[in-house]
Design an enzyme around this catalytic site. Structure first.
Site, PDB file in Angstrom:
ATOM      1  N   SER A  15      48.621  55.093  54.834  1.00 26.55           N
ATOM      2  CA  SER A  15      49.656  56.075  54.458  1.00 26.55           C
ATOM      3  C   SER A  15      49.584  56.416  52.971  1.00 26.55           C
ATOM      4  CB  SER A  15      51.052  55.565  54.832  1.00 26.55           C
ATOM      5  OG  SER A  15      51.463  54.517  53.989  1.00 26.55           O
ATOM      6  N   ARG A  93      40.653  43.267  50.778  1.00 21.91           N
ATOM      7  CA  ARG A  93      39.486  42.447  50.438  1.00 21.91           C
ATOM      8  C   ARG A  93      39.582  42.092  48.968  1.00 21.91           C
ATOM      9  NH1 ARG A  93      36.055  39.915  53.310  1.00 21.91           N
ATOM     10  NH2 ARG A  93      34.374  40.276  51.824  1.00 21.91           N
ATOM     11  N   HIS A 111      50.733  48.169  44.737  1.00 22.00           N
ATOM     12  CA  HIS A 111      51.171  46.887  45.308  1.00 22.00           C
ATOM     13  C   HIS A 111      52.669  46.969  45.605  1.00 22.00           C
ATOM     14  CE1 HIS A 111      51.176  42.620  46.138  1.00 22.00           C
ATOM     15  NE2 HIS A 111      52.269  42.522  45.414  1.00 22.00           N
TER      16      HIS A 111
HETATM   17  C1  GAR Z   1      51.006  49.233  51.165  1.00 18.73           C
HETATM   18  O1  GAR Z   1      52.359  48.850  51.231  1.00 18.73           O
HETATM   19  C2  GAR Z   1      50.341  48.702  49.912  1.00 18.73           C
HETATM   20  O2  GAR Z   1      51.224  48.669  48.818  1.00 18.73           O
HETATM   21  C3  GAR Z   1      49.960  47.304  50.343  1.00 18.73           C
HETATM   22  O3  GAR Z   1      49.482  47.449  51.647  1.00 18.73           O
HETATM   23  C4  GAR Z   1      50.185  48.548  52.264  1.00 18.73           C
HETATM   24  C5  GAR Z   1      49.151  49.479  52.855  1.00 18.73           C
HETATM   25  O4  GAR Z   1      49.786  50.515  53.579  1.00 18.73           O
HETATM   26  N1  GAR Z   1      48.963  46.748  49.460  1.00 18.73           N
HETATM   27  C6  GAR Z   1      48.911  45.481  49.088  1.00 18.73           C
HETATM   28  O5  GAR Z   1      49.665  44.625  49.531  1.00 18.73           O
HETATM   29  C7  GAR Z   1      47.851  45.162  48.055  1.00 18.73           C
HETATM   30  N2  GAR Z   1      48.039  43.877  47.493  1.00 18.73           N
HETATM   31  P1  GAR Z   1      49.012  51.864  53.849  1.00 18.73           P
HETATM   32  O6  GAR Z   1      47.669  51.483  54.508  1.00 18.73           O
HETATM   33  O7  GAR Z   1      49.883  52.626  54.794  1.00 18.73           O
HETATM   34  O8  GAR Z   1      48.819  52.561  52.538  1.00 18.73           O
END
Ligand code: GAR
Length: 216
Positions: A15, A93, A111
Protein backbone atom coordinates in the site's frame (compact mmCIF):
# COMPACT_ATOMS: atom_id res chain seq x y z
CA UNK A 1 13.09 18.67 -15.03
CA UNK A 2 14.96 15.36 -15.06
CA UNK A 3 13.05 13.03 -12.78
CA UNK A 4 14.93 10.77 -10.39
CA UNK A 5 14.41 7.08 -11.10
CA UNK A 6 13.06 5.22 -8.07
CA UNK A 7 12.91 1.53 -7.18
CA UNK A 8 10.34 0.53 -4.57
CA UNK A 9 11.16 -2.69 -2.70
CA UNK A 10 8.21 -4.62 -1.26
CA UNK A 11 7.47 -7.99 0.32
CA UNK A 12 3.67 -7.96 0.57
CA UNK A 13 0.58 -5.77 0.32
CA UNK A 14 2.35 -2.75 -1.14
CA UNK A 15 0.00 0.00 0.00
CA UNK A 16 2.90 2.40 0.60
CA UNK A 17 4.28 1.54 -2.83
CA UNK A 18 0.85 2.36 -4.30
CA UNK A 19 0.86 5.71 -2.47
CA UNK A 20 4.28 6.49 -3.96
CA UNK A 21 3.14 5.47 -7.44
CA UNK A 22 0.03 7.68 -7.24
CA UNK A 23 2.03 10.66 -5.97
CA UNK A 24 4.60 10.21 -8.74
CA UNK A 25 1.85 10.45 -11.37
CA UNK A 26 1.70 14.19 -10.66
CA UNK A 27 3.48 15.95 -13.55
CA UNK A 28 5.47 18.17 -11.18
CA UNK A 29 6.63 15.31 -8.93
CA UNK A 30 10.46 15.16 -9.09
CA UNK A 31 10.68 11.35 -9.27
CA UNK A 32 9.20 8.49 -11.27
CA UNK A 33 8.69 4.94 -10.04
CA UNK A 34 10.77 2.97 -12.53
CA UNK A 35 10.87 -0.42 -10.82
CA UNK A 36 8.94 -2.38 -8.20
CA UNK A 37 10.98 -5.26 -6.85
CA UNK A 38 9.79 -7.96 -4.48
CA UNK A 39 11.65 -10.76 -2.74
CA UNK A 40 8.39 -12.74 -2.79
CA UNK A 41 6.56 -13.80 -5.95
CA UNK A 42 3.22 -13.74 -4.09
CA UNK A 43 3.49 -10.09 -3.00
CA UNK A 44 0.06 -8.60 -3.67
CA UNK A 45 1.54 -5.23 -4.63
CA UNK A 46 3.17 -6.63 -7.78
CA UNK A 47 -0.17 -6.76 -9.60
CA UNK A 48 -0.91 -3.10 -8.86
CA UNK A 49 2.47 -2.03 -10.23
CA UNK A 50 2.17 -4.19 -13.34
CA UNK A 51 -1.30 -2.77 -14.08
CA UNK A 52 0.21 0.71 -14.01
CA UNK A 53 2.81 -0.34 -16.57
CA UNK A 54 5.70 -0.28 -14.11
CA UNK A 55 8.50 -2.82 -14.53
CA UNK A 56 8.28 -5.50 -11.84
CA UNK A 57 10.99 -7.92 -10.79
CA UNK A 58 10.90 -10.82 -8.33
CA UNK A 59 14.23 -11.60 -6.72
CA UNK A 60 13.74 -14.52 -4.37
CA UNK A 61 16.23 -14.58 -1.52
CA UNK A 62 15.82 -18.35 -1.50
CA UNK A 63 17.85 -18.55 -4.71
CA UNK A 64 20.96 -17.08 -3.10
CA UNK A 65 23.49 -18.69 -0.79
CA UNK A 66 23.66 -15.84 1.70
CA UNK A 67 22.64 -12.25 2.32
CA UNK A 68 25.63 -10.82 0.48
CA UNK A 69 24.92 -12.83 -2.67
CA UNK A 70 21.29 -11.68 -2.60
CA UNK A 71 22.28 -8.05 -2.05
CA UNK A 72 24.83 -8.21 -4.89
CA UNK A 73 22.11 -9.44 -7.27
CA UNK A 74 19.76 -6.74 -5.99
CA UNK A 75 22.40 -4.05 -6.49
CA UNK A 76 23.11 -5.29 -10.03
CA UNK A 77 19.40 -5.15 -10.89
CA UNK A 78 19.10 -1.60 -9.56
CA UNK A 79 22.11 -0.44 -11.54
CA UNK A 80 20.92 -2.09 -14.77
CA UNK A 81 17.62 -0.24 -14.36
CA UNK A 82 19.45 3.06 -13.79
CA UNK A 83 17.98 3.64 -10.35
CA UNK A 84 18.82 6.80 -8.40
CA UNK A 85 16.78 6.26 -5.20
CA UNK A 86 15.55 3.18 -3.32
CA UNK A 87 12.35 3.25 -1.26
CA UNK A 88 11.85 0.33 1.10
CA UNK A 89 8.11 -0.18 1.54
CA UNK A 90 7.36 -3.14 3.77
CA UNK A 91 10.47 -4.90 2.48
CA UNK A 92 11.00 -7.52 5.16
CA UNK A 93 14.65 -8.37 4.53
CA UNK A 94 17.63 -7.16 6.51
CA UNK A 95 20.12 -5.58 4.12
CA UNK A 96 23.87 -6.02 4.45
CA UNK A 97 26.06 -3.09 5.53
CA UNK A 98 27.70 -3.41 2.09
CA UNK A 99 24.46 -2.60 0.24
CA UNK A 100 23.39 0.06 2.74
CA UNK A 101 26.70 1.89 2.36
CA UNK A 102 26.56 1.72 -1.44
CA UNK A 103 23.19 3.50 -1.32
CA UNK A 104 23.95 5.77 1.63
CA UNK A 105 21.57 8.76 1.71
CA UNK A 106 19.86 7.45 -1.44
CA UNK A 107 17.77 4.78 0.33
CA UNK A 108 14.78 5.58 2.56
CA UNK A 109 12.28 3.56 4.57
CA UNK A 110 8.91 4.01 6.24
CA UNK A 111 8.42 2.46 9.67
CA UNK A 112 5.17 2.23 11.63
CA UNK A 113 6.26 3.95 14.86
CA UNK A 114 7.69 7.21 16.11
CA UNK A 115 11.33 6.12 15.97
CA UNK A 116 13.47 5.54 17.93
CA UNK A 117 10.55 3.97 19.84
CA UNK A 118 9.32 0.55 18.74
CA UNK A 119 11.86 -0.67 16.23
CA UNK A 120 11.13 -4.07 14.73
CA UNK A 121 7.84 -5.91 14.37
CA UNK A 122 4.39 -5.69 16.02
CA UNK A 123 4.82 -2.00 16.73
CA UNK A 124 1.10 -1.30 17.22
CA UNK A 125 0.52 -4.09 19.76
CA UNK A 126 3.63 -3.02 21.67
CA UNK A 127 2.53 0.61 21.70
CA UNK A 128 -0.87 -0.41 23.11
CA UNK A 129 0.74 -2.67 25.70
CA UNK A 130 2.83 0.23 26.99
CA UNK A 131 -0.10 2.64 27.05
CA UNK A 132 1.48 5.39 24.96
CA UNK A 133 -0.89 8.29 24.20
CA UNK A 134 0.62 9.01 20.79
CA UNK A 135 1.91 6.65 18.15
CA UNK A 136 2.80 7.23 14.53
CA UNK A 137 5.20 6.64 11.68
CA UNK A 138 8.61 7.73 10.47
CA UNK A 139 10.32 8.20 7.11
CA UNK A 140 14.07 7.89 7.52
CA UNK A 141 17.32 7.29 5.69
CA UNK A 142 18.46 3.68 5.95
CA UNK A 143 21.49 2.68 7.98
CA UNK A 144 22.91 -0.78 8.63
CA UNK A 145 21.13 -1.24 11.97
CA UNK A 146 17.47 -2.21 11.65
CA UNK A 147 15.03 0.74 11.69
CA UNK A 148 17.86 3.20 12.35
CA UNK A 149 18.86 6.27 10.41
CA UNK A 150 18.40 10.02 10.13
CA UNK A 151 14.76 11.00 10.47
CA UNK A 152 13.19 12.87 7.55
CA UNK A 153 9.50 13.15 8.51
CA UNK A 154 7.24 11.88 11.25
CA UNK A 155 3.49 11.90 11.79
CA UNK A 156 1.83 11.36 15.16
CA UNK A 157 -1.65 9.97 15.77
CA UNK A 158 -3.57 9.77 19.06
CA UNK A 159 -4.11 6.38 20.68
CA UNK A 160 -7.78 5.82 21.56
CA UNK A 161 -8.95 3.89 24.63
CA UNK A 162 -10.71 1.24 22.56
CA UNK A 163 -7.96 0.79 19.97
CA UNK A 164 -6.90 -2.68 18.89
CA UNK A 165 -3.62 -3.27 17.04
CA UNK A 166 -5.66 -3.28 13.81
CA UNK A 167 -7.50 -0.01 14.39
CA UNK A 168 -4.30 1.70 15.47
CA UNK A 169 -2.41 0.29 12.48
CA UNK A 170 -5.09 1.61 10.14
CA UNK A 171 -4.86 5.12 11.65
CA UNK A 172 -1.07 5.09 11.33
CA UNK A 173 -1.16 3.71 7.78
CA UNK A 174 -3.20 6.72 6.59
CA UNK A 175 -0.32 8.92 7.75
CA UNK A 176 2.35 6.63 6.22
CA UNK A 177 0.67 7.25 2.88
CA UNK A 178 0.97 11.01 3.48
CA UNK A 179 4.53 11.31 4.73
CA UNK A 180 6.22 8.69 2.53
CA UNK A 181 5.44 10.43 -0.78
CA UNK A 182 6.34 13.76 0.86
CA UNK A 183 9.69 12.38 2.04
CA UNK A 184 10.48 10.99 -1.41
CA UNK A 185 9.53 14.31 -2.99
CA UNK A 186 11.92 16.19 -0.70
CA UNK A 187 14.78 13.76 -1.40
CA UNK A 188 14.25 13.71 -5.17
CA UNK A 189 14.06 17.49 -5.28
CA UNK A 190 17.45 17.69 -3.58
CA UNK A 191 16.02 19.41 -0.52
CA UNK A 192 17.50 17.07 2.11
CA UNK A 193 20.96 17.29 3.61
CA UNK A 194 22.34 14.93 6.26
CA UNK A 195 24.70 16.59 8.71
CA UNK A 196 25.91 14.71 11.80
CA UNK A 197 23.15 12.17 11.15
CA UNK A 198 20.44 14.84 11.37
CA UNK A 199 18.36 15.86 8.38
CA UNK A 200 18.04 19.48 7.34
CA UNK A 201 15.19 20.35 4.96
CA UNK A 202 16.07 23.17 2.60
CA UNK A 203 13.40 25.78 2.17
CA UNK A 204 11.39 24.59 5.16
CA UNK A 205 9.20 27.40 6.39
CA UNK A 206 9.28 27.65 10.16
CA UNK A 207 9.89 24.04 10.94
CA UNK A 208 7.71 22.53 8.17
CA UNK A 209 6.25 19.10 8.07
CA UNK A 210 8.20 17.21 10.69
CA UNK A 211 4.83 16.57 12.29
CA UNK A 212 1.63 16.05 10.39
CA UNK A 213 -1.39 16.22 12.65
CA UNK A 214 -4.30 14.04 11.53
CA UNK A 215 -7.81 15.46 11.32
CA UNK A 216 -9.80 14.62 14.47
C1 GAR B 1 3.88 -0.70 6.63
O1 GAR B 1 3.09 -0.42 7.76
C2 GAR B 1 5.33 -0.31 6.86
O2 GAR B 1 5.45 0.83 7.66
C3 GAR B 1 5.85 -1.54 7.57
O3 GAR B 1 5.28 -2.62 6.89
C4 GAR B 1 4.00 -2.21 6.40
C5 GAR B 1 3.94 -2.56 4.93
O4 GAR B 1 2.65 -2.29 4.41
N1 GAR B 1 7.30 -1.58 7.53
C6 GAR B 1 8.07 -2.00 8.52
O5 GAR B 1 7.62 -2.49 9.55
C7 GAR B 1 9.55 -1.82 8.29
N2 GAR B 1 10.29 -2.02 9.48
P1 GAR B 1 2.46 -2.07 2.86
O6 GAR B 1 3.09 -3.30 2.16
O7 GAR B 1 0.99 -2.02 2.65
O8 GAR B 1 3.15 -0.79 2.48
Amino acid sequence: MTKKRVAVLISGRGSNMAALVKAAERPDFPAEISLVLSNRADAAGLAFAAERGIETVVLSHKNYADRLAFDAALDAQLRVTGIDIICLAGFMRLLTPWLVERWRDRMINVHPSLLPAFKGLDTHARALALGVRFHGCTVHFVRAEMDEGPIILQAAVPVEDDDTPDTLAARVLVQEHVIYPKGLELLAAGRLAVEDERVAIAGARGGLPTLVAPAV
